[in-house]
Design a protein around this motif. Sequence first.
Motif, PDB file in Angstrom:
ATOM      1  N   MET A 125      13.715  69.599  44.453  1.00 33.00           N
ATOM      2  CA  MET A 125      15.085  69.795  45.237  1.00 33.00           C
ATOM      3  C   MET A 125      15.835  68.901  44.432  1.00 33.00           C
ATOM      4  O   MET A 125      16.799  68.419  43.713  1.00 33.00           O
ATOM      5  N   ASN A 126      15.095  67.443  44.263  1.00 33.52           N
ATOM      6  CA  ASN A 126      16.199  66.249  43.802  1.00 33.52           C
ATOM      7  C   ASN A 126      16.378  66.333  42.524  1.00 33.52           C
ATOM      8  O   ASN A 126      17.363  65.764  41.948  1.00 33.52           O
TER       9      ASN A 126
ATOM     10  N   PRO B 219      19.374  69.985  40.185  1.00 38.86           N
ATOM     11  CA  PRO B 219      20.562  69.920  40.256  1.00 38.86           C
ATOM     12  C   PRO B 219      21.089  71.090  41.131  1.00 38.86           C
ATOM     13  O   PRO B 219      22.553  71.286  42.286  1.00 38.86           O
ATOM     14  N   ALA B 220      21.277  72.032  40.440  1.00 41.16           N
ATOM     15  CA  ALA B 220      20.852  73.902  41.226  1.00 41.16           C
ATOM     16  C   ALA B 220      20.062  74.236  42.538  1.00 41.16           C
ATOM     17  O   ALA B 220      20.530  75.264  42.712  1.00 41.16           O
ATOM     18  N   TRP B 221      18.699  73.212  42.850  1.00 38.26           N
ATOM     19  CA  TRP B 221      17.963  73.996  43.589  1.00 38.26           C
ATOM     20  C   TRP B 221      18.948  73.075  45.289  1.00 38.26           C
ATOM     21  O   TRP B 221      18.471  71.950  45.390  1.00 38.26           O
ATOM     22  N   ASP B 222      19.511  73.688  45.261  1.00 33.79           N
ATOM     23  CA  ASP B 222      20.274  72.926  47.007  1.00 33.79           C
ATOM     24  C   ASP B 222      19.785  74.686  48.521  1.00 33.79           C
ATOM     25  O   ASP B 222      18.972  75.150  48.048  1.00 33.79           O
ATOM     26  N   SER B 223      20.364  73.976  49.226  1.00 39.39           N
ATOM     27  CA  SER B 223      19.319  74.796  50.298  1.00 39.39           C
ATOM     28  C   SER B 223      20.194  76.054  50.088  1.00 39.39           C
ATOM     29  O   SER B 223      18.823  77.040  50.334  1.00 39.39           O
TER      30      SER B 223
ATOM     31  N   GLN C  82      16.675  77.303  48.394  1.00 42.74           N
ATOM     32  CA  GLN C  82      16.280  77.368  48.739  1.00 42.74           C
ATOM     33  C   GLN C  82      15.962  78.824  49.818  1.00 42.74           C
ATOM     34  O   GLN C  82      14.632  79.183  49.549  1.00 42.74           O
TER      35      GLN C  82
END
Lengths: 500, 91
Positions: free
Chosen positions: B36-37, B40-44, B47
Amino acid sequence: MKPWIVNRLFEIIEQRPEHIAVSQGGRQTTYGAFGLMVSALAACFGEKSQAPRVAICAEPCAETYAAMFAAMLAGGFYVPLNAEAGQARLQTAFEEITPDVAVFSERTLHLAGTSGYLGPIIMTSNVSGHPKRIETARTAHRLAYVMFTSGSTGAPKGVMISQDALGHYARWAQTAMNISLNDRWSQHPNIGFDLSVLDIYGALLGGATLYPLNEPIDRLFPARAIKKYSLTIWNSVPSVMGMILKSGDWTQDNAASLRLMTFCGEPLLPEHVEGIFKVLPDVEVHNTYGPTEATVSCSLLKLTKENYRQHAKASIALGDPIQGTQFFIDGGTRGELLIAGLQLADGYWNDPAKTANAFKLVRRDGRDFIAYHTGDFVLRDATGLYFTERQDNQVKIKGHRVELNEISSHIRRLGYVHAETIMEGQSIIALIEGNEDAKAAQRVREYLSLKLEAYMQPQKIVFMATFPRNANDKIDLAALKAAWDKLNNHQVSTSPANDL
Amino acid sequence: MSQDMTVEIAIESRIRKILTDQFDMVLPSHHDEITMNTIPAWDSMAQVQIVVAIESEFGIEADTALVEAQTLVALVEVVGAKLLASAGASP
């Protein structure tokens, strides 16, 4: 005399001591037990100072909420801190406020050490059953809380909200939302984000039951939590609604218990409202708007399945100012929104210059008003008031309000005179004027990792030999963005340049 | 190669496929860069979609461990453990 907010709480405690105030993970706290927590905490805070400054850095739970009321009962005010905020931000808040006492939980206690706080600590786990009670009521402090928000010069700003402003807002919420003891209210936003203020004072001054959603599964799947707890009121930023809709969880089966949904903090989009009414045609939807500097929110638009299309452009209209608040548009029907009225903050903690710059005297219809200059550009037409754009480069990143200048100004402190931060989709790009190499970019990255939260770290740090400038020799931000686009596309097709 | 490792590789390739579809990109080759870190597109919101896709792909129900798994390595571990537990429950 007890301040109004605390007084109102104790009226409810007296009327309904057995009613549940806070319900969390199977643990239920009655109003009676909640009152004892407030009183015990107020006694502990009161021992530290006649007007205690109370920092609260714990996950939402009965004790955390009780500490807020207790700070006011003890003649002081509180500073709600986001435990996820990162070390540098917490450190700044502790240094700025110099609290007399701080509340931590088992989960957050390590943050006291990393953020350099050395003062007295009260643990949430020691509150229940505590024998102390506050003996004599104190004179109310002018302030209720100081809430920190991103600042463009590198340091977060502490917004000072008075008990009068909070009291006005809480009273408005009781009426506008028609709160009763039958309500079961979500508590989704972090306590360091002022949308949580609506949940806390709306529910607890209305005799309702508050449901803090701390469990990761409840936070990621809010619609399942609505069903699990039979919630009647939902309050969040609109992007959480977007998340619910995308997850496929927004069903009649999950959402049937809701009677009211209220949104604030970001533009509410027509597709959000359409999705809501498709499943719950009769639910009441409130769109509200307001900066932290005007106590959570100060406008209201009540939406129904019949009327929402009339108030929809790119986003849903913001609504009319609530009673006690005035809106002015600098420029008539299109321009910066200025807010005056009873909910304005007292200004920024320890920063008269920034306060004077944002809270300015304006003259309208022959009267003088102190007006907060929001930096939000709006447009008014026959169908309502609409948000159009930000005047500065404040953005929302993963739900957090971020001033991109805060990032740039940290880079400038390293001796780079010209640094600008831009967004490319969801990525933060830091651009620096100069002919340095990847090693220098790495040094910038290491420095920023000490100063800013994870969500504020640039994905790319890029040196450019010269920035484009306009006729007045000012950096032309639009041209800079275009130059970055060109450079970025070139990099993809050829060799990697000196970014990281 | 042990059976456990084979199973783990199979789970990983199915989860890689979910992540590739989610982010519409070629995933970095190193495990450590699929988090996730770092994406960039891996936000909540991403998720949520990843977890829902995993629920339907593997026929499991989300719990705290799964929603807190915010790296490829963690997702593979949690899904593996859940599949193992459900296999143990029904002999």
